[in-house]
Design a protein around this motif. Sequence first.
Motif, PDB file in Angstrom:
ATOM      1  N   SER A 219     -47.547 -18.553 -95.155  1.00 48.20           N
ATOM      2  CA  SER A 219     -48.891 -18.178 -94.729  1.00 48.20           C
ATOM      3  C   SER A 219     -48.921 -16.660 -94.618  1.00 48.20           C
ATOM      4  O   SER A 219     -48.094 -16.066 -93.919  1.00 48.20           O
ATOM      5  CB  SER A 219     -49.213 -18.825 -93.377  1.00 48.20           C
ATOM      6  OG  SER A 219     -50.398 -18.276 -92.836  1.00 48.20           O
TER       7      SER A 219
ATOM      8  N   GLY B 165     -50.303 -13.584 -90.845  1.00 49.77           N
ATOM      9  CA  GLY B 165     -49.285 -13.674 -89.782  1.00 49.77           C
ATOM     10  C   GLY B 165     -48.188 -12.652 -89.916  1.00 49.77           C
ATOM     11  O   GLY B 165     -48.123 -11.736 -89.156  1.00 49.77           O
TER      12      GLY B 165
ATOM     13  N   ALA C 114     -46.075 -16.074 -91.761  1.00 48.36           N
ATOM     14  CA  ALA C 114     -45.305 -17.147 -91.143  1.00 48.36           C
ATOM     15  C   ALA C 114     -44.921 -18.161 -92.207  1.00 48.36           C
ATOM     16  O   ALA C 114     -45.372 -18.090 -93.358  1.00 48.36           O
ATOM     17  CB  ALA C 114     -46.125 -17.824 -90.040  1.00 48.36           C
TER      18      ALA C 114
ATOM     19  N   ARG D 181     -45.467 -24.297 -87.441  1.00 47.94           N
ATOM     20  CA  ARG D 181     -45.589 -22.929 -87.958  1.00 47.94           C
ATOM     21  C   ARG D 181     -44.597 -22.034 -87.232  1.00 47.94           C
ATOM     22  O   ARG D 181     -44.594 -21.990 -86.001  1.00 47.94           O
ATOM     23  CB  ARG D 181     -47.023 -22.428 -87.754  1.00 47.94           C
ATOM     24  CG  ARG D 181     -47.276 -20.993 -88.227  1.00 47.94           C
ATOM     25  CD  ARG D 181     -48.668 -20.558 -87.788  1.00 47.94           C
ATOM     26  NE  ARG D 181     -48.949 -19.188 -88.133  1.00 47.94           N
ATOM     27  CZ  ARG D 181     -49.614 -18.804 -89.209  1.00 47.94           C
ATOM     28  NH1 ARG D 181     -50.084 -19.728 -90.032  1.00 47.94           N
ATOM     29  NH2 ARG D 181     -49.838 -17.528 -89.463  1.00 47.94           N
ATOM     30  N   TRP D 182     -43.749 -21.359 -87.997  1.00 43.93           N
ATOM     31  CA  TRP D 182     -42.782 -20.423 -87.427  1.00 43.93           C
ATOM     32  C   TRP D 182     -43.112 -19.014 -87.911  1.00 43.93           C
ATOM     33  O   TRP D 182     -43.098 -18.745 -89.117  1.00 43.93           O
ATOM     34  CB  TRP D 182     -41.351 -20.764 -87.873  1.00 43.93           C
ATOM     35  CG  TRP D 182     -40.712 -21.866 -87.067  1.00 43.93           C
ATOM     36  CD1 TRP D 182     -41.315 -22.668 -86.167  1.00 43.93           C
ATOM     37  CD2 TRP D 182     -39.338 -22.264 -87.105  1.00 43.93           C
ATOM     38  NE1 TRP D 182     -40.415 -23.555 -85.628  1.00 43.93           N
ATOM     39  CE2 TRP D 182     -39.189 -23.330 -86.177  1.00 43.93           C
ATOM     40  CE3 TRP D 182     -38.226 -21.837 -87.804  1.00 43.93           C
ATOM     41  CZ2 TRP D 182     -37.979 -23.973 -85.951  1.00 43.93           C
ATOM     42  CZ3 TRP D 182     -37.009 -22.474 -87.595  1.00 43.93           C
ATOM     43  CH2 TRP D 182     -36.886 -23.528 -86.670  1.00 43.93           C
ATOM     44  N   GLY D 183     -43.422 -18.138 -86.961  1.00 48.68           N
ATOM     45  CA  GLY D 183     -43.547 -16.733 -87.314  1.00 48.68           C
ATOM     46  C   GLY D 183     -42.186 -16.176 -87.671  1.00 48.68           C
ATOM     47  O   GLY D 183     -41.172 -16.559 -87.087  1.00 48.68           O
ATOM     48  N   PHE D 184     -42.133 -15.277 -88.643  1.00 47.88           N
ATOM     49  CA  PHE D 184     -40.851 -14.760 -89.106  1.00 47.88           C
ATOM     50  C   PHE D 184     -40.160 -13.967 -88.011  1.00 47.88           C
ATOM     51  O   PHE D 184     -40.777 -13.134 -87.334  1.00 47.88           O
ATOM     52  CB  PHE D 184     -41.037 -13.882 -90.344  1.00 47.88           C
ATOM     53  CG  PHE D 184     -41.459 -14.659 -91.555  1.00 47.88           C
ATOM     54  CD1 PHE D 184     -40.843 -15.852 -91.880  1.00 47.88           C
ATOM     55  CD2 PHE D 184     -42.479 -14.202 -92.372  1.00 47.88           C
ATOM     56  CE1 PHE D 184     -41.221 -16.577 -92.986  1.00 47.88           C
ATOM     57  CE2 PHE D 184     -42.874 -14.915 -93.489  1.00 47.88           C
ATOM     58  CZ  PHE D 184     -42.237 -16.110 -93.790  1.00 47.88           C
ATOM     59  N   GLN D 185     -38.850 -14.234 -87.851  1.00 48.54           N
ATOM     60  CA  GLN D 185     -38.013 -13.515 -86.897  1.00 48.54           C
ATOM     61  C   GLN D 185     -36.700 -13.142 -87.567  1.00 48.54           C
ATOM     62  O   GLN D 185     -36.292 -13.796 -88.541  1.00 48.54           O
ATOM     63  CB  GLN D 185     -37.726 -14.382 -85.664  1.00 48.54           C
ATOM     64  CG  GLN D 185     -38.930 -14.640 -84.780  1.00 48.54           C
ATOM     65  CD  GLN D 185     -38.543 -15.336 -83.491  1.00 48.54           C
ATOM     66  OE1 GLN D 185     -37.368 -15.517 -83.174  1.00 48.54           O
ATOM     67  NE2 GLN D 185     -39.537 -15.750 -82.727  1.00 48.54           N
TER      68      GLN D 185
ATOM     69  N   ALA E 248     -37.507 -15.652 -93.947  1.00 46.05           N
ATOM     70  CA  ALA E 248     -38.124 -14.334 -93.778  1.00 46.05           C
ATOM     71  C   ALA E 248     -37.605 -13.360 -94.831  1.00 46.05           C
ATOM     72  O   ALA E 248     -38.360 -12.534 -95.356  1.00 46.05           O
ATOM     73  CB  ALA E 248     -37.846 -13.801 -92.368  1.00 46.05           C
TER      74      ALA E 248
ATOM     75  N   TYR F 106     -39.324 -14.177 -98.095  1.00 48.80           N
ATOM     76  CA  TYR F 106     -40.698 -13.668 -98.091  1.00 48.80           C
ATOM     77  C   TYR F 106     -40.720 -12.167 -98.411  1.00 48.80           C
ATOM     78  O   TYR F 106     -41.604 -11.683 -99.113  1.00 48.80           O
ATOM     79  CB  TYR F 106     -41.334 -13.924 -96.733  1.00 48.80           C
ATOM     80  CG  TYR F 106     -42.785 -13.515 -96.639  1.00 48.80           C
ATOM     81  CD1 TYR F 106     -43.795 -14.358 -97.102  1.00 48.80           C
ATOM     82  CD2 TYR F 106     -43.151 -12.290 -96.081  1.00 48.80           C
ATOM     83  CE1 TYR F 106     -45.134 -13.995 -97.022  1.00 48.80           C
ATOM     84  CE2 TYR F 106     -44.484 -11.919 -95.997  1.00 48.80           C
ATOM     85  CZ  TYR F 106     -45.467 -12.771 -96.466  1.00 48.80           C
ATOM     86  OH  TYR F 106     -46.784 -12.402 -96.388  1.00 48.80           O
TER      87      TYR F 106
ATOM     88  N   VAL G 213     -39.254 -20.097 -81.913  1.00 44.84           N
ATOM     89  CA  VAL G 213     -38.377 -20.291 -83.067  1.00 44.84           C
ATOM     90  C   VAL G 213     -36.923 -20.376 -82.617  1.00 44.84           C
ATOM     91  O   VAL G 213     -36.163 -21.263 -83.028  1.00 44.84           O
ATOM     92  CB  VAL G 213     -38.564 -19.155 -84.084  1.00 44.84           C
ATOM     93  CG1 VAL G 213     -37.563 -19.293 -85.215  1.00 44.84           C
ATOM     94  CG2 VAL G 213     -39.985 -19.158 -84.631  1.00 44.84           C
TER      95      VAL G 213
END
Length: 742
Positions: free
Chosen positions: A412, A415, A417, A434-438, A444, A447, A467
């Motif tokens: 997505s 974000g 994410a 949904r996991w936001g990138f960390q 990640a 991406y 996460v």
Amino acid sequence: MNALGAGTPDGGAGGDPPDQARLGQLAEEQAALRRVATLVAQATPPEEVFAAVVEEVGRLFRVELAILFRYEPGRTATSVAAWGPAAEDLPVSIRLPLEGRNLSTLVFETGRPARIDGYADSSSGPIGAAVRETGIRSAVGTPVIVEGSLWGVIFVGSTLEQPLPPDTEARLASFTELVATAVANAESRAALARLAEEQAAVRRVAVLVARATPPEQVLAAVAEEVGGLLAVDYTVLIRSDPQDMITVVGGWAAAGVGLPSPAGSRFELGGRNVSTLTLRTGQPARLDAYVDVTGSIGDTGAQGWGFRSSVGVPISVEGRPWGLILVAYTRDQQLPADTEARLASFTELVATAVANAESRAALARLAEEQAALRRVATLVAQGVPPVEIFSAVSDEVVRLFGAAKAAVLRFSHDGPAAVFVGVSKSLDLPVGTRWGFQPGMASAQVYRTRRSARVDAMDWSSASGPVAAAARRLGIVSSVASPIVVEGRLWGAMNITSTDELVPPGTEGRLENFTDLLATAIANAESRSELAASRRRIVAASDQARRRIGRDLHDGTQQRLVSLGLAARTAEADVAAGRGDPEAYLARIAAGLADAAAELQEFSRGIHPAILSERGLGPALRTLARRSAVPVDLEVTADARYPEPVEVAAYYVASEALANAMKHARASRIEMSLAMRQGSLLLSVRDDGIGGADPARGSGLAGLTDRVEALGGSIRLDSAAEAGTHITADLPLEYELAKGAG
């Protein structure tokens, strides 16, 4: 008889004349040499020949010490035979460094005979100290040369004050030649025996390789054969892994006990140790003293395994580094100088076994992957919902790659994410998570780089957020993700994780092959979905058009005709009753019918403009431009007639673009052009309005896109905020030919 002539011959009573003494001495030497030569000729083991030589020399020279040293790598000397009352403090196999001033060091450095009289006062170094402890005062040493190379030294020592006779060096020479012959013969026989043993061992391993024996059994057999053949204490086979790690894949121990670090044990490369030296240089390496090793591997070798001397030889499989084979002593002596060369033939066999096994495994994996992909393709062809397809793919990947968990992630960009759109049965996460990138997420990295990524030894203990909490709960320790690129755009990633050990090396490449085909499946599924959506839009547009036509007819022409019908019945009643003027009634009804006909004509033109059918696209666009409330700069360079579907599509795109510019864009100027380009008709409409148009928020452009794409064309919309809106439609003119060919 004094064979050595200990007294000075004077021809007196009881004494031998000088020539008789020399003859007696020579006879004793010849007898001693014959006895030693007989042992050599009988192929007596070297250690027995060496013991006989030092005893014959000691007795012949009437000394207190006779000793034979063999020179070893690293400037050391090992006693291989000793005789005499002074030899008790210099046992066989004692190993001493060649340092200081002493006979062994002098002969080693010069390659010539040497003598030291007054040994107690003029010798130094470990060997000098050891010999002084025996009480030796005078000593002579002579080099042993075997086939042109310095092999060792034989020396004799006396505890008497007087020096050894001046001819001692020359008399020793005959014995050193016999020792050299015995050594050469023994080494030749040993080399032949070793060669036969090596060939037999190699044949046994080669048979296993030829029978397609599983790699772990081949590696175990190699370790055992090498261990027995080289008479070492340990043999270890090691595979190099990514991120500077190594894995023990096989081993053998002379004591018959389990290896201190069993197969599967992993270590980090680094420091000074044989494994790191071998893999970093790609060359054989040896360490003969384990007092200065460093790194986790060195500490384990020295303390856990008890290594005292070790040799490593690299293994390459089809030109790429694979690992190494390591042999070691736990005893206080060095591995033989030819250890590296003797290991070479086994490394080639290991490489062949690994290459064969990898080829077979690759074929098996390919068959499994193709079967899995066929199953997925069947689901796609059956029109199974995407969430079921993605979850099925995740389960297939878990089975194929031996992973603990797997998921299909869709990126997505809002974000940004990763959204879980498909999960394996083993993954306790709902679809839609949904996991936001960390930091620490392989997805990640995908991406960011559009390339496969790996994260090993993941530590979430100090991380925070949802996460990290989910990762701790799932027990993730290793993760690999590969990009899913659908028709040139980064769509998402295929992610696999492990909870107990690192994801195997090489997973990235295998996963990329799988995701390439997965992308094709996704593209097919999306195409089917887009086609269905397009059909739904076309149906909805048709329904809406029919409702609009019905509403317009009902509210306009139908009402007028109903009114005219009522007026006609009224006129009929009035005329029958003798009231009113029939001519006036007829005039009003005729005028109403004329108006209804005009309305129908205007309505039909709205459905399909007459000018488009009669005069073509260019004049129709000029009419649109004249009627526009916003000034239009029109340029038409393609003013011929074109296939009707192409003209209709272009006309409605232009009409919709002008309507949007007038209603929504707040434009003050519009530029419209029509041109030919490489067999296509190119329509361009650009305004200077506020921009920000979104085709998803209205049905007009979506319906026109369906119409244009049905002709094999395309529509492009560029509408950045505050930068105006630009719509281009590219319509192929070979539509009629393509339609006929189909």
